[in-house]
Design an enzyme around this catalytic site. Structure first.
Site, PDB file in Angstrom:
ATOM      1  N   THR A  93     -10.558 -21.764   7.216  1.00 54.45           N
ATOM      2  CA  THR A  93     -10.992 -21.465   5.847  1.00 54.45           C
ATOM      3  C   THR A  93      -9.812 -21.601   4.884  1.00 54.45           C
ATOM      4  OG1 THR A  93     -12.602 -19.942   6.772  1.00 54.45           O
ATOM      5  CG2 THR A  93     -12.221 -19.806   4.404  1.00 54.45           C
ATOM      6  N   ASN A 122      -7.567 -12.913   7.067  1.00 50.50           N
ATOM      7  CA  ASN A 122      -7.631 -14.223   7.706  1.00 50.50           C
ATOM      8  C   ASN A 122      -7.485 -15.360   6.700  1.00 50.50           C
ATOM      9  OD1 ASN A 122      -9.873 -16.533   8.308  1.00 50.50           O
ATOM     10  ND2 ASN A 122      -8.642 -16.073  10.121  1.00 50.50           N
ATOM     11  N   LYS A 145     -26.535 -19.969  10.056  1.00 45.07           N
ATOM     12  CA  LYS A 145     -25.104 -19.895  10.384  1.00 45.07           C
ATOM     13  C   LYS A 145     -24.418 -19.171   9.246  1.00 45.07           C
ATOM     14  CE  LYS A 145     -21.494 -21.061  12.802  1.00 45.07           C
ATOM     15  NZ  LYS A 145     -21.241 -19.611  12.926  1.00 45.07           N
ATOM     16  N   LYS A 157     -26.425 -14.647   6.916  1.00 44.75           N
ATOM     17  CA  LYS A 157     -25.257 -13.756   6.814  1.00 44.75           C
ATOM     18  C   LYS A 157     -25.674 -12.389   7.338  1.00 44.75           C
ATOM     19  CE  LYS A 157     -20.960 -13.710   5.263  1.00 44.75           C
ATOM     20  NZ  LYS A 157     -19.952 -14.778   5.218  1.00 44.75           N
ATOM     21  N   LYS A 190     -23.359 -24.043   0.869  1.00 44.51           N
ATOM     22  CA  LYS A 190     -22.067 -24.349   1.493  1.00 44.51           C
ATOM     23  C   LYS A 190     -22.281 -25.140   2.785  1.00 44.51           C
ATOM     24  CE  LYS A 190     -19.516 -20.802   1.836  1.00 44.51           C
ATOM     25  NZ  LYS A 190     -18.705 -19.629   2.134  1.00 44.51           N
ATOM     26  N   SER A 230     -16.507 -23.896  12.456  1.00 48.49           N
ATOM     27  CA  SER A 230     -17.451 -23.163  13.313  1.00 48.49           C
ATOM     28  C   SER A 230     -18.497 -24.123  13.889  1.00 48.49           C
ATOM     29  CB  SER A 230     -18.172 -22.070  12.521  1.00 48.49           C
ATOM     30  OG  SER A 230     -17.404 -20.887  12.504  1.00 48.49           O
ATOM     31  N   ASP A 251     -16.155 -12.480   9.188  1.00 45.31           N
ATOM     32  CA  ASP A 251     -15.995 -12.412   7.722  1.00 45.31           C
ATOM     33  C   ASP A 251     -15.103 -11.196   7.497  1.00 45.31           C
ATOM     34  OD1 ASP A 251     -17.245 -13.596   5.043  1.00 45.31           O
ATOM     35  OD2 ASP A 251     -17.252 -11.435   4.776  1.00 45.31           O
TER      36      ASP A 251
END
Ligand code: NDP
Length: 452
Positions: free
Chosen positions: A216, A247, A96, A132, A120, A384, A172
């Site tokens: 976030t 964002n 993820k 990622k 994380k 998420s 992202d």
């Protein structure tokens, strides 16, 4: 028996090997140093973690995919970008982590982000592994049709590697709701499956979770508030400097205002804006989310309270708290010195690795509460994971419920980092606390699952 100094020697040897085996990946080296340099106490204290090969497996991605992404611009010219997906560690759940579209993307950048993501995601406690991806495609100045064609081409390869039980990308830098929409559409078309849980950050009405866009930034402010509480203070009445205007920055500014703090800056790669009256969010959202413009337009339209500083750094503006929310290595040693001189009390990372190691060291030495990104910005990936849970149950929760869960998760991450740091004789050191707590969860799962 393994002593702490034997462990440190072994970790240093491994770090040298990482640099040797992964040349020209400075961001990945930086992220590996940042984590491994804090692990000696836990490895020395718990012999099972000294098992040969455990940390060596942790720093090697399970899978790395690099692919060609050809697409045509509006004039019919063909461009060839490079796509990446690094599936780093799936001991705790499906990979993820977001997709980044930015001209600076290369394998080393994606590996640093994927490596951070392992710890994380572990800290959220939600059963998600680390990964990622992204591309060196730059969406700035591209038409919607060009972005759509790029996303379709990108997904035409990526779809083979992802799935709700395998790997679940999200947004992202450069990947927001528009891009997730195009990516999801192409995935659905190729696979002929309505598999909502394959991507997160989807739109409302087709599987997206309420509060995911906000998560976030909101989460980082909640983490900063928890650090301030630990010092006997709260956010009310505090002045904040925020970098970025995407964002994470936008929803950081929104949550700061909700908690009575005043964010006086935002920025993009052209420079920064300082607004004495506090950033007007409606105007910023209009310029950034609707018009996709630059921050100088904010200063032009806001009037006398705001000015644009071309090429400048928000850290020059005096503030009680600082929330870097743009990109890696955007807050260096000199910036940290300026912040300290101006009396900053807390720095909380909304972006991934925005503070350089030298800056982190200085801030911690000066007694500034420092929240590392892998803890402070975990709210995005946490929501998420909540989006995945809603998709799986074919339901959607109210905004109030999601925000309540987010608040609970961020407070829990804060407590975990704080208590772990104390347990390993590093009180107040959230970097050590986050690294060790994340490591323990992943390492335990890896040990239980054997050498794979
Ligand atoms: P966006 O693309 O929405 O916004 C990025 C912002 O940072 C823009 O203002 C951009 O300015 C600025 N920026 C990006 N690169 C640079 C650069 N090299 N120099 C100066 N400014 C730069 O991205 P997000 O807000 O989603 O992400 C920001 C950070 O937060 C990243 O580090 C990301 O990894 C991290 N993060 C994001 C999460 C999420 O949920 N979105 C989750 C956890 C972490 P410009 O437009 O001029 O490039």
């Amino acid at each position: 028996m393994t002593t702490r100094s034997d462990t440190t020697t072994a970790l240093n040897r491994l770090l040298a090997e990482i640099e040797h085996r992964n040349p020209a990946q400075p961001e990945f080296h930086q992220a590996a140093h940042e984590v491994l340099e804090t692990l000696a106490p836990v490895i020395a204290a718990r012999p099972e973690y000294a098992e040969p090969g455990l940390v060596e497996r942790l720093v090697e991605p399970e899978r790395q995919v690099i692919f060609r992404v050809p697409w045509q611009d509006d004039q019919g010219r063909v461009h060839v970008n490079r796509g990446f997906r690094v599936e780093f560690n799936s001991a705790l759940g499906p990979y993820k982590g977001g997709l980044r579209f930015h001209s600076s993307v290369n394998l080393g950048v994606i590996k640093f982000l994927g490596f951070e993501q392992i710890f994380k995601n572990a800290l959220t406690g939600l059963g998600i592994g680390g990964g990622k991806g992204g591309s060196d495609f730059d969406p700035h100045g591209r038409s919607d049709a060009e972005v759509m064609r790029f996303c379709q081409s990108f997904m035409t390869e990526l779809y083979r590697h992802i799935g709700e039980h395998t790997d679940v990308p999200a947004g992202d830098i450069g990947v927001g709701g528009r891009e997730i929409g195009y990516l999801f559409g192409q995935y659905r078309r190729i696979t002929n499956r309505w598999e909502a849980g394959v991507l997160t950050g989807k739109g409302q009405g087709w599987g997206g979770s309420l509060i995911r866009p906000e998560a976030t930034g909101y989460g980082n402010v909640l983490f900063a508030a928890a650090m301030m509480r630990e010092r006997g203070e709260d956010l009310e009445g505090q002045t904040a400097v925020v970098s970025g205007s995407g964002n994470v920055a936008i929803y950081t500014i929104e949550k700061l205002a909700a908690l009575g703090a005043n964010a006086v800056t935002c920025s993009d790669s052209s420079g920064y804006v300082v607004d004495e009256k506090g950033i007007d969010l409606d105007l910023l959202k209009q310029i950034k989310e609707v018009e996709r413009g630059r921050v100088d337009a904010y200063a032009e339209r806001r009037g006398a309270s705001a000015r644009f500083v071309p090429g400048g750094r928000v850290w020059d503006v005096p503030a009680d708290i600082a929330l870097p929310s743009a990109t890696q290595n955007e807050l260096n040693e000199a910036d940290a010195e300026t912040l300290i001189r101006n009396g900053v009390k807390a720095v909380s990372e909304g972006a991934n690795m925005p503070a350089t190691p030298e800056a982190v060291h200085l801030l911690q030495k000066a007694g500034v509460a420092f929240g590392p990104g892998k803890a402070a910005n975990a709210g995005g990936v946490a929501v998420s994971a909540l989006e995945m849970a809603q998709n799986h149950a074919r339901t959607s929760w109210t905004a109030a419920r999601v925000e309540e869960e987010l608040t609970h998760i961020m407070n829990d991450i804060h407590t975990t980092c704080h208590e772990t740091a104390e347990r390993y004789e590093a009180p107040g050191d959230y970097v050590t606390g986050a690294n060790i707590a994340g490591f323990e969860r992943v390492a335990d799962a890896m040990l239980a699952q054997g050498v794979i």
